[in-house]
Write an enzyme that holds these catalytic residues in place. Structure first.
Site, PDB file in Angstrom:
ATOM      1  N   ASP A   3      10.002   5.624  -4.987  1.00 56.68           N
ATOM      2  CA  ASP A   3       8.694   5.614  -5.510  1.00 56.68           C
ATOM      3  C   ASP A   3       8.521   4.538  -6.680  1.00 56.68           C
ATOM      4  O   ASP A   3       9.363   4.557  -7.508  1.00 56.68           O
ATOM      5  CB  ASP A   3       8.486   7.055  -6.057  1.00 56.68           C
ATOM      6  CG  ASP A   3       8.193   7.970  -5.169  1.00 56.68           C
ATOM      7  OD1 ASP A   3       6.984   7.912  -4.350  1.00 56.68           O
ATOM      8  OD2 ASP A   3       8.827   9.042  -4.921  1.00 56.68           O
ATOM      9  N   SER A  30      12.641  11.761  -1.246  1.00 56.30           N
ATOM     10  CA  SER A  30      12.232  10.915  -2.514  1.00 56.30           C
ATOM     11  C   SER A  30      13.334  10.737  -3.628  1.00 56.30           C
ATOM     12  O   SER A  30      13.643  11.883  -4.372  1.00 56.30           O
ATOM     13  CB  SER A  30      10.937  11.643  -3.119  1.00 56.30           C
ATOM     14  OG  SER A  30      10.751  10.936  -4.157  1.00 56.30           O
ATOM     15  N   MET A  56       3.187   2.457  -6.205  1.00 55.76           N
ATOM     16  CA  MET A  56       2.054   3.033  -6.990  1.00 55.76           C
ATOM     17  C   MET A  56       1.729   2.185  -8.021  1.00 55.76           C
ATOM     18  O   MET A  56       2.219   2.242  -9.292  1.00 55.76           O
ATOM     19  CB  MET A  56       2.478   4.769  -7.465  1.00 55.76           C
ATOM     20  CG  MET A  56       2.412   5.605  -6.301  1.00 55.76           C
ATOM     21  SD  MET A  56       3.234   7.272  -6.731  1.00 55.76           S
ATOM     22  CE  MET A  56       5.045   6.475  -6.050  1.00 55.76           C
ATOM     23  N   ASP A 112       3.098  13.229   1.229  1.00 55.67           N
ATOM     24  CA  ASP A 112       3.960  13.072   0.070  1.00 55.67           C
ATOM     25  C   ASP A 112       3.181  13.947  -1.192  1.00 55.67           C
ATOM     26  O   ASP A 112       2.232  13.792  -1.532  1.00 55.67           O
ATOM     27  CB  ASP A 112       4.077  11.528  -0.204  1.00 55.67           C
ATOM     28  CG  ASP A 112       4.827  11.242  -1.713  1.00 55.67           C
ATOM     29  OD1 ASP A 112       5.503  12.336  -2.075  1.00 55.67           O
ATOM     30  OD2 ASP A 112       4.792  10.155  -2.003  1.00 55.67           O
ATOM     31  N   MET A 138      -1.379  11.646   0.260  1.00 55.17           N
ATOM     32  CA  MET A 138      -0.731  12.169  -1.154  1.00 55.17           C
ATOM     33  C   MET A 138      -1.399  13.708  -1.242  1.00 55.17           C
ATOM     34  O   MET A 138      -2.618  14.055  -1.259  1.00 55.17           O
ATOM     35  CB  MET A 138      -1.228  11.424  -2.538  1.00 55.17           C
ATOM     36  CG  MET A 138      -0.707   9.974  -2.569  1.00 55.17           C
ATOM     37  SD  MET A 138       1.164   9.952  -2.217  1.00 55.17           S
ATOM     38  CE  MET A 138       1.556  10.979  -3.919  1.00 55.17           C
ATOM     39  N   MET A 187       6.700   3.167  -9.724  1.00 60.53           N
ATOM     40  CA  MET A 187       5.608   3.312 -10.578  1.00 60.53           C
ATOM     41  C   MET A 187       5.397   2.227 -11.673  1.00 60.53           C
ATOM     42  O   MET A 187       6.648   2.002 -12.232  1.00 60.53           O
ATOM     43  CB  MET A 187       5.579   4.728 -11.126  1.00 60.53           C
ATOM     44  CG  MET A 187       5.737   5.515 -10.058  1.00 60.53           C
ATOM     45  SD  MET A 187       6.219   7.345 -10.738  1.00 60.53           S
ATOM     46  CE  MET A 187       6.286   8.433  -9.365  1.00 60.53           C
ATOM     47  N   HIS A 238      12.830   7.530   0.588  1.00 56.67           N
ATOM     48  CA  HIS A 238      11.433   7.365   0.047  1.00 56.67           C
ATOM     49  C   HIS A 238      11.688   6.948  -1.378  1.00 56.67           C
ATOM     50  O   HIS A 238      12.433   7.744  -2.208  1.00 56.67           O
ATOM     51  CB  HIS A 238      10.727   8.381  -0.077  1.00 56.67           C
ATOM     52  CG  HIS A 238       9.194   8.491  -0.358  1.00 56.67           C
ATOM     53  ND1 HIS A 238       8.070   7.680   0.438  1.00 56.67           N
ATOM     54  CD2 HIS A 238       8.697   8.671  -1.606  1.00 56.67           C
ATOM     55  CE1 HIS A 238       7.180   7.782  -0.200  1.00 56.67           C
ATOM     56  NE2 HIS A 238       7.046   8.238  -1.355  1.00 56.67           N
ATOM     57  N   HIS A 241       7.248   3.168  -1.528  1.00 59.06           N
ATOM     58  CA  HIS A 241       5.878   3.534  -2.116  1.00 59.06           C
ATOM     59  C   HIS A 241       5.536   3.092  -2.963  1.00 59.06           C
ATOM     60  O   HIS A 241       5.809   3.417  -4.419  1.00 59.06           O
ATOM     61  CB  HIS A 241       5.783   5.092  -2.126  1.00 59.06           C
ATOM     62  CG  HIS A 241       4.485   5.760  -2.299  1.00 59.06           C
ATOM     63  ND1 HIS A 241       4.475   7.078  -2.759  1.00 59.06           N
ATOM     64  CD2 HIS A 241       3.409   5.334  -2.409  1.00 59.06           C
ATOM     65  CE1 HIS A 241       3.245   7.441  -3.079  1.00 59.06           C
ATOM     66  NE2 HIS A 241       2.385   6.324  -3.015  1.00 59.06           N
TER      67      HIS A 241
HETATM   68  C1  DX5 Z   1       4.606  11.277  -6.567  1.00 61.88           C
HETATM   69  C2  DX5 Z   1       5.610  10.514  -5.697  1.00 61.88           C
HETATM   70  C3  DX5 Z   1       6.276  11.416  -4.782  1.00 61.88           C
HETATM   71  C4  DX5 Z   1       7.304  12.382  -5.456  1.00 61.88           C
HETATM   72  C5  DX5 Z   1       7.478  13.777  -4.426  1.00 61.88           C
HETATM   73  O1  DX5 Z   1       4.175  10.198  -7.276  1.00 61.88           O
HETATM   74  O2  DX5 Z   1       4.961   9.752  -4.845  1.00 61.88           O
HETATM   75  O3  DX5 Z   1       7.030  10.684  -3.587  1.00 61.88           O
HETATM   76  O4  DX5 Z   1       8.554  11.833  -5.547  1.00 61.88           O
HETATM   77  O5  DX5 Z   1       8.317  14.613  -5.283  1.00 61.88           O
HETATM   78  P1  DX5 Z   1       8.077  16.155  -4.803  1.00 61.88           P
HETATM   79  O6  DX5 Z   1       8.560  16.376  -3.192  1.00 61.88           O
HETATM   80  O7  DX5 Z   1       9.011  16.643  -5.848  1.00 61.88           O
HETATM   81  O8  DX5 Z   1       6.576  16.276  -4.983  1.00 61.88           O
HETATM   82 ZN    ZN Z   2       5.839   8.883  -2.946  1.00 59.05          ZN
END
Ligand code: DX5
Ligand code: ZN
Length: 214
Positions: free
Chosen positions: A34, A7, A67, A174, A136, A36, A32, A65
């Site tokens: 993320d 990630s 969110m 994840d 998750m 947000m 990956h 991903h």
């Molecule tokens: C959290 C993200 C994850 C995060 C994982 O909301 O979706 O992908 O970056 O990071 P670690 O592996 O540090 O939990």
């Molecule tokens: Zn993620």
């Protein structure tokens, strides 16, 4: 075979190109990403502009991903930015089938995700249309959190449902994944492991990627 999806959220944002190369050169199959929006989750991360600019670094599969609330609004942008997989949250919309169809209209893979306290059985009716299911194992929003063992129940449910369908698709986990708990989720059927801090926070990033893939 296990796939690793480091990630990028945990990488050093001042040198993303180098960070991506480190994981790609050592065999990580997915990157990956993320996304947000400060509404679906209480944090803001990256957008399509940034993703488009890192697309030229290497050919690693971009596993985006989302969110974000009402994800259909941004499928065009992330597909055009170079996503090869777009995963959205079950909780973020009511028009699930429409979102999946929109992702597929770009010839790319569609994934759906549930938060740790959402019953993964709600996703089961959509599995025939998906290429990836994401469980998750932390509350989405931040990297570096602790793995929630209670979320393994969702992994079990989806693994059972996917087996019953006889479908070849990714089952991704994840949140808080590290070299210690990787075997737990692997034994429950996960074939794609997302790891942020465990990879980019490691003293030896290359060695850690190789270790995950063993
Ligand atoms: C959290 C993200 C994850 C995060 C994982 O909301 O979706 O992908 O970056 O990071 P670690 O592996 O540090 O939990
Ligand atoms: Zn993620």
């Amino acid at each position: 075979m296990i796939k690793l999806a480091p990630s990028l959220l945990a990488a050093d944002f001042s040198c993303l190109g180098e960070e991506i190369k480190k994981v790609y050169d050592n065999g990580a199959q997915y990157l990956h990403l993320d996304v947000m929006d400060g509404s679906f989750v209480p944090n803001i991360s990256m957008g399509p502009g940034m993703i488009a600019s890192i697309r030229k670094v290497c050919d690693i599969v971009f596993d985006v991903h989302l969110m974000i609330d009402d994800p259909i609004r941004y499928i065009d942008d992330f597909a055009k930015a170079g996503a090869q997989i777009i995963t959205f949250h079950y909780e973020a919309c009511d028009n699930h089938k429409e979102v999946i169809d929109k992702i597929h209209s770009y010839g790319i893979k569609a994934g759906m995700s549930v938060k740790p306290h959402t019953d993964a059985n709600l996703m089961v009716p959509f599995l025939p249309d998906l290429e990836l299911a994401l469980v998750m194992t932390v509350q989405p929003g931040f990297g570096g959190q602790k793995f929630m063992p209670e979320a393994v129940e969702n992994l079990k449910k989806l693994n059972r449902a996917i087996k019953a369908l006889g479908k070849d698709m990714d089952l991704e986990v994840d949140g808080g994944i590290n070299l210690q708990n990787a075997s737990i989720v692997k034994d429950e059927g996960a074939n794609v492991l997302v790891a942020g801090s465990a990879v980019f926070g490691a003293a030896d990033v290359a060695g850690t990627v190789q270790e995950f893939l063993k």
